[in-house]
Motif scaffolding. Structure first.
Motif, PDB file in Angstrom:
ATOM      1  N   ARG A  44     -16.642 -54.496  49.391  1.00 43.76           N
ATOM      2  CA  ARG A  44     -15.467 -55.012  50.085  1.00 43.76           C
ATOM      3  C   ARG A  44     -15.535 -54.784  51.589  1.00 43.76           C
ATOM      4  O   ARG A  44     -14.719 -55.319  52.326  1.00 43.76           O
ATOM      5  CB  ARG A  44     -14.205 -54.330  49.540  1.00 43.76           C
ATOM      6  N   TYR A  63     -21.452 -60.096  57.284  1.00 47.77           N
ATOM      7  CA  TYR A  63     -20.607 -59.212  58.078  1.00 47.77           C
ATOM      8  C   TYR A  63     -20.036 -59.961  59.268  1.00 47.77           C
ATOM      9  O   TYR A  63     -18.849 -59.880  59.565  1.00 47.77           O
ATOM     10  CB  TYR A  63     -21.436 -58.020  58.543  1.00 47.77           C
ATOM     11  N   PRO A  69     -18.312 -55.329  54.045  1.00 44.83           N
ATOM     12  CA  PRO A  69     -19.665 -55.745  54.415  1.00 44.83           C
ATOM     13  C   PRO A  69     -20.062 -55.158  55.756  1.00 44.83           C
ATOM     14  O   PRO A  69     -19.246 -55.091  56.677  1.00 44.83           O
ATOM     15  CB  PRO A  69     -19.549 -57.269  54.516  1.00 44.83           C
ATOM     16  N   LYS A 128     -13.390 -47.085  62.899  1.00 44.46           N
ATOM     17  CA  LYS A 128     -13.112 -48.376  62.284  1.00 44.46           C
ATOM     18  C   LYS A 128     -13.365 -48.361  60.783  1.00 44.46           C
ATOM     19  O   LYS A 128     -12.651 -48.990  60.017  1.00 44.46           O
ATOM     20  CB  LYS A 128     -13.956 -49.467  62.927  1.00 44.46           C
ATOM     21  N   TRP A 129     -14.344 -47.593  60.348  1.00 38.79           N
ATOM     22  CA  TRP A 129     -14.631 -47.541  58.918  1.00 38.79           C
ATOM     23  C   TRP A 129     -13.493 -46.888  58.163  1.00 38.79           C
ATOM     24  O   TRP A 129     -13.178 -47.272  57.027  1.00 38.79           O
ATOM     25  CB  TRP A 129     -15.933 -46.781  58.661  1.00 38.79           C
ATOM     26  N   CYS A 166      -7.596 -49.760  54.328  1.00 39.38           N
ATOM     27  CA  CYS A 166      -7.079 -51.101  54.084  1.00 39.38           C
ATOM     28  C   CYS A 166      -7.648 -51.695  52.800  1.00 39.38           C
ATOM     29  O   CYS A 166      -6.931 -52.361  52.046  1.00 39.38           O
ATOM     30  CB  CYS A 166      -7.407 -52.013  55.269  1.00 39.38           C
ATOM     31  N   THR A 176     -10.306 -47.052  58.913  1.00 35.00           N
ATOM     32  CA  THR A 176      -9.258 -48.057  58.761  1.00 35.00           C
ATOM     33  C   THR A 176      -9.635 -49.090  57.711  1.00 35.00           C
ATOM     34  O   THR A 176      -8.804 -49.508  56.896  1.00 35.00           O
ATOM     35  CB  THR A 176      -9.013 -48.765  60.102  1.00 35.00           C
ATOM     36  N   LEU A 177     -10.900 -49.494  57.725  1.00 35.94           N
ATOM     37  CA  LEU A 177     -11.335 -50.501  56.774  1.00 35.94           C
ATOM     38  C   LEU A 177     -11.259 -49.983  55.345  1.00 35.94           C
ATOM     39  O   LEU A 177     -10.862 -50.707  54.426  1.00 35.94           O
ATOM     40  CB  LEU A 177     -12.765 -50.946  57.099  1.00 35.94           C
ATOM     41  N   SER A 196      -9.884 -49.814  67.505  1.00 32.83           N
ATOM     42  CA  SER A 196     -10.458 -48.659  66.822  1.00 32.83           C
ATOM     43  C   SER A 196     -11.210 -47.777  67.801  1.00 32.83           C
ATOM     44  O   SER A 196     -11.637 -46.685  67.464  1.00 32.83           O
ATOM     45  CB  SER A 196     -11.394 -49.114  65.698  1.00 32.83           C
TER      46      SER A 196
END
Lengths: 145, 145
Positions: free
Chosen positions: B60, A17, B62, B36-37, B43, B39-40, A34
């Motif tokens: 994808r 990570y 981590p 943030k998760w 994406c 957005t991740l 974020s």
DNA sequence: CCGGATCCGCGAAGATACTG
DNA sequence: CAGTATCTTCGCGGATCCGG
């Protein structure tokens, strides 16, 4: 030996990570922007198009604590997104303003805001539909969206 | 009942904050994409340009826990940004994919990512300068990263 | 075996009181 | 008025167990 792998897997995942974040700059910035307070501060300063005092900034962002506001402002200052001007007079005055770098961030953020304003109704409808579907799986009467 | 004042003020501030969010659609979405998760996940799905399994999605991204991944996926599904397809076979398979709405969110997010990639070096420099300035206000010689 | 829900521990967010 | 220190609360993250 399968039991000992738990710690290893944790360490590995952590390292992976970290490496992932380290190698991908956009992820680092993502982690920064974020933060909702960050975005709100940037937007507040950008919306006002000029320097704002600490209290004025707090006033424009209801629900933020001094702690988080200060913390956010420090982080943004550290990242060079905002400038901090201290007037050490009898009434302490501290002004914050967007740097050119911070100002340039407004554009992409504006795109997101624009998208949000455009598609918020759809999302609201989707939420209602989702909640309604969960509430009545048999599909009898659905509330008007 | 003087003690209720604190609670009242909290409730008022909370209500004001809530009202602020309620009246401003962009704030609501902001609160959502500021995760943030979220957005991740968006994406990751957008990058793959196709449906991804739960485990594949976790692979994808981590560092994400199953709890947060599930929680995020549920929220996105509720908002109509992603679709969830369950294949109830002997090996349980759950696929997630961007809806047209979710796909449209990719563009503004891409702008942000693009900005991040472009300006990350500047921010890194600003951080170093800030840390260095704080470390040596008098201007002494200090060679720390 | 994959997907997911639950419980526990920790660290960060939040509110408050206090200081310069 | 701006910022800090302290306490509390809450959400995240991890481990474990359950359902299909």
């Amino acid at each position: 030996m399968a039991t000992t792998t738990a710690d290893q897997r944790r360490a590995e995942a952590r390292a992976a990570y970290d490496a992932y974040l380290a190698q991908c700059p956009s992820r680092q910035l993502l982690a920064r922007i974020s933060d909702k307070w960050v975005t709100l501060v940037i937007c507040a300063l950008g919306d006002h198009r000029g320097p704002l005092r600490y209290s004025e900034l707090a006033r424009r962002i209801p629900g933020v604590s001094q702690k988080m506001l200060t913390q956010t402002l420090r982080a943004l200052e550290r990242d060079g997104l905002i400038g901090r001007t201290v007037t050490a007079s009898v009434p302490p005055r501290v002004d914050y303003e967007l740097t050119p770098l911070g100002h340039s961030l407004l554009e992409p953020i504006w795109h997101v805001k624009h998208w949000a304003e455009q598609h918020m109704p759809e999302i609201d409808r989707a939420r209602t539909a989702y909640d309604g579907a969960r509430d009545e799986p048999t599909g009898a009467v659905r509330a008007s969206g």
